[in-house]
Design an enzyme around this catalytic site. Sequence first.
Site, PDB file in Angstrom:
ATOM      1  N   ASP A 185      -3.963   2.448  -5.109  1.00 58.51           N
ATOM      2  CA  ASP A 185      -2.627   2.454  -4.485  1.00 58.51           C
ATOM      3  C   ASP A 185      -2.289   1.182  -3.713  1.00 58.51           C
ATOM      4  O   ASP A 185      -1.401   1.182  -2.893  1.00 58.51           O
ATOM      5  CB  ASP A 185      -2.461   3.693  -3.590  1.00 58.51           C
ATOM      6  CG  ASP A 185      -3.075   3.517  -2.217  1.00 58.51           C
ATOM      7  OD1 ASP A 185      -4.083   2.800  -2.097  1.00 58.51           O
ATOM      8  OD2 ASP A 185      -2.528   4.103  -1.263  1.00 58.51           O
ATOM      9  N   GLU A 186      -3.008   0.098  -3.988  1.00 61.94           N
ATOM     10  CA  GLU A 186      -2.636  -1.112  -3.264  1.00 61.94           C
ATOM     11  C   GLU A 186      -2.884  -2.388  -4.067  1.00 61.94           C
ATOM     12  O   GLU A 186      -3.732  -2.428  -4.940  1.00 61.94           O
ATOM     13  CB  GLU A 186      -3.356  -1.206  -1.919  1.00 61.94           C
ATOM     14  CG  GLU A 186      -4.842  -1.333  -1.999  1.00 61.94           C
ATOM     15  CD  GLU A 186      -5.474  -1.103  -0.633  1.00 61.94           C
ATOM     16  OE1 GLU A 186      -5.829  -2.089   0.017  1.00 61.94           O
ATOM     17  OE2 GLU A 186      -5.595   0.059  -0.230  1.00 61.94           O
ATOM     18  N   ASP A 230       0.866  -1.188   0.000  1.00 59.53           N
ATOM     19  CA  ASP A 230       0.000   0.000   0.000  1.00 59.53           C
ATOM     20  C   ASP A 230       0.903   1.239   0.000  1.00 59.53           C
ATOM     21  O   ASP A 230       1.764   1.384   0.869  1.00 59.53           O
ATOM     22  CB  ASP A 230      -0.900  -0.024   1.244  1.00 59.53           C
ATOM     23  CG  ASP A 230      -1.906   1.119   1.239  1.00 59.53           C
ATOM     24  OD1 ASP A 230      -3.093   0.870   1.034  1.00 59.53           O
ATOM     25  OD2 ASP A 230      -1.486   2.285   1.450  1.00 59.53           O
TER      26      ASP A 230
HETATM   27  N1  DCP Z   1      -8.784   8.690  -0.877  1.00 56.27           N
HETATM   28  C1  DCP Z   1      -9.778   9.667  -0.989  1.00 56.27           C
HETATM   29  N2  DCP Z   1     -10.755   9.784  -0.010  1.00 56.27           N
HETATM   30  C2  DCP Z   1     -10.747   8.948   1.061  1.00 56.27           C
HETATM   31  C3  DCP Z   1      -9.759   7.969   1.193  1.00 56.27           C
HETATM   32  C4  DCP Z   1      -8.771   7.869   0.198  1.00 56.27           C
HETATM   33  O1  DCP Z   1      -9.790  10.414  -1.973  1.00 56.27           O
HETATM   34  N3  DCP Z   1     -11.698   9.088   2.014  1.00 56.27           N
HETATM   35  C5  DCP Z   1      -7.729   8.625  -1.924  1.00 56.27           C
HETATM   36  C6  DCP Z   1      -6.563   9.499  -1.553  1.00 56.27           C
HETATM   37  C7  DCP Z   1      -5.532   8.538  -1.051  1.00 56.27           C
HETATM   38  C8  DCP Z   1      -5.809   7.289  -1.845  1.00 56.27           C
HETATM   39  O2  DCP Z   1      -7.228   7.291  -2.059  1.00 56.27           O
HETATM   40  O3  DCP Z   1      -4.194   9.015  -1.246  1.00 56.27           O
HETATM   41  C9  DCP Z   1      -5.383   6.015  -1.147  1.00 56.27           C
HETATM   42  O4  DCP Z   1      -6.103   5.872   0.069  1.00 56.27           O
HETATM   43  P1  DCP Z   1      -5.482   5.250   1.368  1.00 56.27           P
HETATM   44  O5  DCP Z   1      -6.602   4.889   2.256  1.00 56.27           O
HETATM   45  O6  DCP Z   1      -4.501   4.183   1.022  1.00 56.27           O
HETATM   46  O7  DCP Z   1      -4.753   6.484   2.091  1.00 56.27           O
HETATM   47  P2  DCP Z   1      -3.370   7.189   1.774  1.00 56.27           P
HETATM   48  O8  DCP Z   1      -2.579   6.451   0.749  1.00 56.27           O
HETATM   49  O9  DCP Z   1      -3.630   8.619   1.460  1.00 56.27           O
HETATM   50  O10 DCP Z   1      -2.649   7.166   3.180  1.00 56.27           O
HETATM   51  P3  DCP Z   1      -1.927   5.950   3.953  1.00 56.27           P
HETATM   52  O11 DCP Z   1      -0.495   6.361   4.092  1.00 56.27           O
HETATM   53  O12 DCP Z   1      -2.628   5.878   5.260  1.00 56.27           O
HETATM   54  O13 DCP Z   1      -2.117   4.713   3.118  1.00 56.27           O
HETATM   55 CA    CA Z   2      -2.235   4.205   0.920  1.00 58.15          CA
HETATM   56 CA    CA Z   3      -4.918   2.118   0.055  1.00 51.90          CA
END
Ligand code: DCP
Ligand code: CA
Ligand code: CA
Length: 366
Positions: A114-115, A14
Amino acid sequence: MSTLEKTRVIAHVDLDYFFAQCEERENPTYKDKPVVVCVYSARGGESGAVSTANYIARKFGVKSGMPIVLAKRLLKDVEAVFLPVNHELYRRISGEIMSILRGYADGFEQESIDEASLDVTDRVEHDFNRAKALASGIKNEILDKERLTCSIGVAPNKLVAKIGAGFQKPNGLTVVIPEDAKNFLSPLPIGKLYGVGRKTEKTMLELGIKTIGDLAQRRIEDLIKVFGMKLGIYFHDAANGIDESPVHERSILQISRITTLKEDTRDVDEVAEELDRLCEDVHKRVVDGTFRFRSVGIMIVAENMSIHSRTRTLNSHTNDSETLRAVSHELLERFMKGSHLNIRRIGVRVTDLSSASKQKSLSEYG
Ligand code: DCP
Ligand code: CA
Ligand code: CA
């Protein structure tokens, strides 16, 4: 078959604060500042929600889904960067990363932008030490080639690997060997278990189930009584670290449309009218792309900016416009019955697509 032969080795990768990290990569001057990626709404000004934020911004309490105005307030005393989402950039980077990851996997399943889960059983010959080295190699290659960090969980199944990936974020690597799976999960808050959303979490807490370990101790019969057969069995297995679902290729193609209503409302007819327009548009794109869909979902942003989605999987693939309309209406009506909030934005999405013409690129849809 011996136990050793049956033990799978799964790596779940991820990316860290993905959208915000992509922005940092494109503009290194952002790196030491709080970075907040925003979905601005059609109403203009600063109305809209936070998509994601880098870890510096998170220290100030900024979170995905929160209103942009609130994030601004939390960051009012520091020099912070607020940016609109740039999906094209994230899709392009995601595509590059996924093709690197594929090279490391015997079986590959992309689970979101992203995963991904990688079945690496054969190439590490069931050996978790080798899997750990492999995961380090993946992290290094993504850092070298894409200048991005990710977190990886290595475990005997997808469920534990995914939780492992989130265990030491950012830039983490967590290995859970089969003997430790149950103990690894046990102290974690129940909300961390995949499939436990906010509503189920509340039910669990009411039942005195605070941790995954608490859930593991419940009798399966009792869980079935509360959650029904399918979920009851799932929760029982999951809490015990058991998940036999295979890592399988799947299309993450989706076609969706979302719009902001003229004013916040909880008048079903008004929302349904807008939903019909969105369905028509989505259906046109389904037909144009010669797709068939198997899941229909609606997205709702409520007046307080909370985001909700409801999805229904059909028995078989279809491209029927009436099915799309009827299912999305039903999901909407059910949502509205269970909520007192006014609706601000409404969207519809079809997923689980099958396609006659495979050449369509992901970026044409979304
Ligand atoms: N995303 C979004 N709205 C949300 C959750 C996520 O637009 N409520 C988008 C933005 C994130 C991407 O999806 O960058 C991936 O979500 P993740 O849950 O994997 O969160 P992040 O990658 O941002 O953070 P982490 O470091 O916790 O994985
Ligand atoms: Ca992420
Ligand atoms: Ca994710």
